[in-house]
Design a protein around this motif. Structure first.
Motif, PDB file in Angstrom:
ATOM      1  N   LYS A 198       0.816  -1.219   0.000  1.00  0.00           N
ATOM      2  CA  LYS A 198       0.000   0.000   0.000  1.00  0.00           C
ATOM      3  C   LYS A 198       0.849   1.269   0.000  1.00  0.00           C
ATOM      4  CE  LYS A 198      -3.935   2.058   2.455  1.00  0.00           C
ATOM      5  NZ  LYS A 198      -4.848   1.913   3.627  1.00  0.00           N
ATOM      6  N   PHE A 199       2.091   1.183   0.481  1.00  0.00           N
ATOM      7  CA  PHE A 199       2.958   2.359   0.547  1.00  0.00           C
ATOM      8  C   PHE A 199       3.845   2.505  -0.690  1.00  0.00           C
ATOM      9  CE2 PHE A 199       3.200   3.440   5.379  1.00  0.00           C
ATOM     10  CZ  PHE A 199       1.840   3.747   5.352  1.00  0.00           C
ATOM     11  N   LYS A 200       3.662   1.658  -1.708  1.00  0.00           N
ATOM     12  CA  LYS A 200       4.451   1.816  -2.939  1.00  0.00           C
ATOM     13  C   LYS A 200       4.124   3.155  -3.566  1.00  0.00           C
ATOM     14  CE  LYS A 200       5.538  -0.379  -7.394  1.00  0.00           C
ATOM     15  NZ  LYS A 200       5.005   0.570  -8.375  1.00  0.00           N
ATOM     16  N   ALA A 201       5.162   3.962  -3.798  1.00  0.00           N
ATOM     17  CA  ALA A 201       4.983   5.325  -4.307  1.00  0.00           C
ATOM     18  C   ALA A 201       5.595   5.477  -5.688  1.00  0.00           C
ATOM     19  CB  ALA A 201       5.614   6.338  -3.344  1.00  0.00           C
ATOM     20  N   CYS A 202       5.106   6.452  -6.407  1.00  0.00           N
ATOM     21  CA  CYS A 202       5.627   6.782  -7.738  1.00  0.00           C
ATOM     22  C   CYS A 202       6.793   7.743  -7.556  1.00  0.00           C
ATOM     23  CB  CYS A 202       4.510   7.431  -8.561  1.00  0.00           C
ATOM     24  SG  CYS A 202       4.976   7.856 -10.241  1.00  0.00           S
ATOM     25  N   PRO A 257      10.843   3.407  -4.418  1.00  0.00           N
ATOM     26  CA  PRO A 257       9.411   3.102  -4.445  1.00  0.00           C
ATOM     27  C   PRO A 257       8.777   3.101  -3.053  1.00  0.00           C
ATOM     28  CG  PRO A 257      10.684   1.109  -4.785  1.00  0.00           C
ATOM     29  CD  PRO A 257      11.656   2.252  -4.803  1.00  0.00           C
ATOM     30  N   PHE A 258       9.612   3.121  -2.007  1.00  0.00           N
ATOM     31  CA  PHE A 258       9.081   3.083  -0.641  1.00  0.00           C
ATOM     32  C   PHE A 258       9.748   4.149   0.228  1.00  0.00           C
ATOM     33  CE2 PHE A 258       8.549  -1.240  -2.316  1.00  0.00           C
ATOM     34  CZ  PHE A 258       7.173  -1.390  -2.154  1.00  0.00           C
ATOM     35  N   PRO A 259       9.505   5.424  -0.068  1.00  0.00           N
ATOM     36  CA  PRO A 259      10.119   6.490   0.730  1.00  0.00           C
ATOM     37  C   PRO A 259       9.652   6.498   2.178  1.00  0.00           C
ATOM     38  CG  PRO A 259       8.422   7.378  -0.712  1.00  0.00           C
ATOM     39  CD  PRO A 259       8.640   5.954  -1.119  1.00  0.00           C
ATOM     40  N   LEU A 260       8.505   5.863   2.452  1.00  0.00           N
ATOM     41  CA  LEU A 260       7.966   5.814   3.810  1.00  0.00           C
ATOM     42  C   LEU A 260       8.101   4.428   4.426  1.00  0.00           C
ATOM     43  CD1 LEU A 260       4.655   7.790   3.131  1.00  0.00           C
ATOM     44  CD2 LEU A 260       6.868   8.702   3.854  1.00  0.00           C
ATOM     45  N   GLY A 261       8.871   3.546   3.762  1.00  0.00           N
ATOM     46  CA  GLY A 261       8.936   2.162   4.205  1.00  0.00           C
ATOM     47  C   GLY A 261       7.735   1.385   3.692  1.00  0.00           C
ATOM     48  N   LYS A 262       7.507   0.190   4.191  1.00  0.00           N
ATOM     49  CA  LYS A 262       6.387  -0.634   3.761  1.00  0.00           C
ATOM     50  C   LYS A 262       5.317  -0.698   4.849  1.00  0.00           C
ATOM     51  CE  LYS A 262       8.801  -3.564   0.424  1.00  0.00           C
ATOM     52  NZ  LYS A 262       9.017  -4.947  -0.064  1.00  0.00           N
ATOM     53  N   SER A 263       4.073  -0.821   4.395  1.00  0.00           N
ATOM     54  CA  SER A 263       2.943  -0.846   5.330  1.00  0.00           C
ATOM     55  C   SER A 263       2.603  -2.253   5.801  1.00  0.00           C
ATOM     56  CB  SER A 263       1.701  -0.239   4.661  1.00  0.00           C
ATOM     57  OG  SER A 263       1.230  -1.098   3.631  1.00  0.00           O
ATOM     58  N   GLY A 264       2.962  -3.250   4.981  1.00  0.00           N
ATOM     59  CA  GLY A 264       2.574  -4.620   5.287  1.00  0.00           C
ATOM     60  C   GLY A 264       1.178  -4.966   4.804  1.00  0.00           C
ATOM     61  N   ILE A 287       2.210   2.527 -11.133  1.00  0.00           N
ATOM     62  CA  ILE A 287       1.213   1.789 -10.352  1.00  0.00           C
ATOM     63  C   ILE A 287       1.634   1.908  -8.899  1.00  0.00           C
ATOM     64  CG2 ILE A 287       0.212  -0.474  -9.879  1.00  0.00           C
ATOM     65  CD1 ILE A 287       0.365  -1.113 -12.788  1.00  0.00           C
ATOM     66  N   ALA A 288       1.068   2.906  -8.218  1.00  0.00           N
ATOM     67  CA  ALA A 288       1.543   3.299  -6.901  1.00  0.00           C
ATOM     68  C   ALA A 288       0.367   3.700  -6.009  1.00  0.00           C
ATOM     69  CB  ALA A 288       2.528   4.467  -7.034  1.00  0.00           C
ATOM     70  N   PRO A 289      -0.118   2.797  -5.174  1.00  0.00           N
ATOM     71  CA  PRO A 289      -1.280   3.118  -4.331  1.00  0.00           C
ATOM     72  C   PRO A 289      -1.023   4.258  -3.351  1.00  0.00           C
ATOM     73  CG  PRO A 289      -0.355   0.953  -3.784  1.00  0.00           C
ATOM     74  CD  PRO A 289       0.294   1.396  -5.046  1.00  0.00           C
ATOM     75  N   ARG A 290       0.229   4.462  -2.909  1.00  0.00           N
ATOM     76  CA  ARG A 290       0.494   5.557  -1.970  1.00  0.00           C
ATOM     77  C   ARG A 290       0.282   6.919  -2.633  1.00  0.00           C
ATOM     78  NH1 ARG A 290      -0.068   8.826   0.779  1.00  0.00           N
ATOM     79  NH2 ARG A 290       0.815   9.413   2.789  1.00  0.00           N
ATOM     80  N   ASN A 291       0.385   6.971  -3.957  1.00  0.00           N
ATOM     81  CA  ASN A 291       0.067   8.188  -4.705  1.00  0.00           C
ATOM     82  C   ASN A 291      -1.410   8.257  -5.078  1.00  0.00           C
ATOM     83  OD1 ASN A 291       3.141   7.810  -5.283  1.00  0.00           O
ATOM     84  ND2 ASN A 291       2.698   9.904  -5.948  1.00  0.00           N
ATOM     85  N   GLY A 292      -2.159   7.209  -4.741  1.00  0.00           N
ATOM     86  CA  GLY A 292      -3.562   7.173  -5.135  1.00  0.00           C
ATOM     87  C   GLY A 292      -3.762   6.747  -6.570  1.00  0.00           C
ATOM     88  N   HIS A 293      -2.776   6.074  -7.172  1.00  0.00           N
ATOM     89  CA  HIS A 293      -2.873   5.619  -8.560  1.00  0.00           C
ATOM     90  C   HIS A 293      -3.607   4.282  -8.585  1.00  0.00           C
ATOM     91  CE1 HIS A 293       0.782   8.203 -10.022  1.00  0.00           C
ATOM     92  NE2 HIS A 293      -0.178   8.908  -9.454  1.00  0.00           N
ATOM     93  N   ILE A 294      -4.900   4.349  -8.779  1.00  0.00           N
ATOM     94  CA  ILE A 294      -5.742   3.162  -8.664  1.00  0.00           C
ATOM     95  C   ILE A 294      -6.431   2.790  -9.979  1.00  0.00           C
ATOM     96  CG2 ILE A 294      -6.129   3.479  -6.201  1.00  0.00           C
ATOM     97  CD1 ILE A 294      -8.785   4.802  -6.871  1.00  0.00           C
ATOM     98  N   SER A 295      -6.327   3.631 -10.997  1.00  0.00           N
ATOM     99  CA  SER A 295      -6.954   3.373 -12.308  1.00  0.00           C
ATOM    100  C   SER A 295      -5.938   3.690 -13.397  1.00  0.00           C
ATOM    101  CB  SER A 295      -8.202   4.241 -12.500  1.00  0.00           C
ATOM    102  OG  SER A 295      -9.201   3.918 -11.556  1.00  0.00           O
TER     103      SER A 295
END
Length: 275
Positions: free
Chosen positions: A22-26, A31-38, A201-209
């Motif tokens: 979920k924390f994968k970022a663009c 890709p994980f500037p905040l680490g991983k959420s699990g 494809i980065a859910p932490r950026n809100g890229h969902i579509s």
């Protein structure tokens, strides 16, 4: 466990292509500037139109988006171009593309973030406003009777329901000569077999579509519109607006060619300077 999903655009069957944290970022740096959420976010690929999406955030309310995605950490550590770099670039591109029509454009920057793109457009002489459901511009008054051009820079990928998004864009104007410019990245061909490796494809950026060329054409058809596609630019227009739609397409092509020529010339000059 759900093993099948229906496409949100063409309603064909979709297959699961895997999941990412979920924390994968663009991000160009990591890709994980905040680490991983699990927590994993599952993505689906439509077997009909090639649209890629997740349903994991379909039930999010505006408060959920602001809590989990568009919070202070997002603006400081995840999307560092949000405040000025991207709006300045977008406004410069828009002003060039629309310059010949500056006197007739009544523009709306939909999903305009902090409003700086529209602010810059007004500073260059355009009649332009901004609306964003997740910012202070969410209460702006939109008069559909005057809006004839809508820009939506990097909005498509953040919306869970693409058809609802297009319906909302169209409802912002009742002009039969409406033109809508949607800027969103599509999956590169080189990654078509490994899409989750794509940084976008980065859910932490809100890229969902994640759009495909076919999915954009289907959206246009569903709303009785036409679409010109140049790179990441998608020009949707009503049938009565084909002249301005074609003109905008040519302006975008000219802009891209000019940038490529400038890039090549600058490269040659740097090589000559090093001799």
């Amino acid at each position: 466990m759900k093993i099948m999903e229906v496409c949100k655009i063409c309603w064909a069957n979709c297959i699961c292509i895997g999941s990412v944290d979920k924390f994968k970022a663009c991000s160009n740096e990591s890709p994980f500037p905040l680490g991983k959420s699990g927590v994993n976010v599952k993505y689906w690929l439509c077997q009909g139109c090639g649209f890629i999406f997740t349903t994991d955030m379909d039930r999010f309310l505006s408060s959920d988006w602001q809590r989990d995605i568009y919070n202070d950490i997002y603006y400081s550590d995840v999307d560092k171009e949000y405040k000025a770099i991207r709006p300045d670039r977008q406004a410069a591109e828009l002003a060039f593309i629309l310059k010949p029509y500056a006197h007739v454009i009544k523009g709306l920057d939909f999903g305009g973030g902090n409003g700086k793109t529209a602010f810059n457009m007004r500073a260059t002489g355009f009649d332009y406003i901004s609306y964003d459901p997740h910012s202070s511009d969410k209460n702006v008054r939109i008069d559909p009777s005057v809006i004839n051009f809508i820009s939506a820079f990097e909005v498509f990928e953040h919306h869970p329901q693409p058809l609802e998004l297009m319906r909302e864009l169209i409802q912002c104007s009742n002009d039969e000569r409406l033109v809508i410019l949607i800027c969103t990245s599509r999956l590169p061909n080189i990654l078509r077999h490994t899409p989750l490796q794509w940084a976008y494809i980065a859910p932490r950026n809100g890229h969902i579509s994640i759009a495909s060329k076919n999915s954009m054409k289907i959206i246009a058809k569903r709303f009785s519109m036409k679409v010109f596609i140049i790179g990441n630019m998608h020009i949707f227009f009503k049938k009565n607006a084909w002249v301005i739609g074609a003109f905008i397409m040519l302006r975008i092509i000219y802009q891209k060619i000019s940038k490529n020529i400038e890039f090549i010339c600058n490269g040659i000059l740097r090589k000559l300077a090093c001799r």
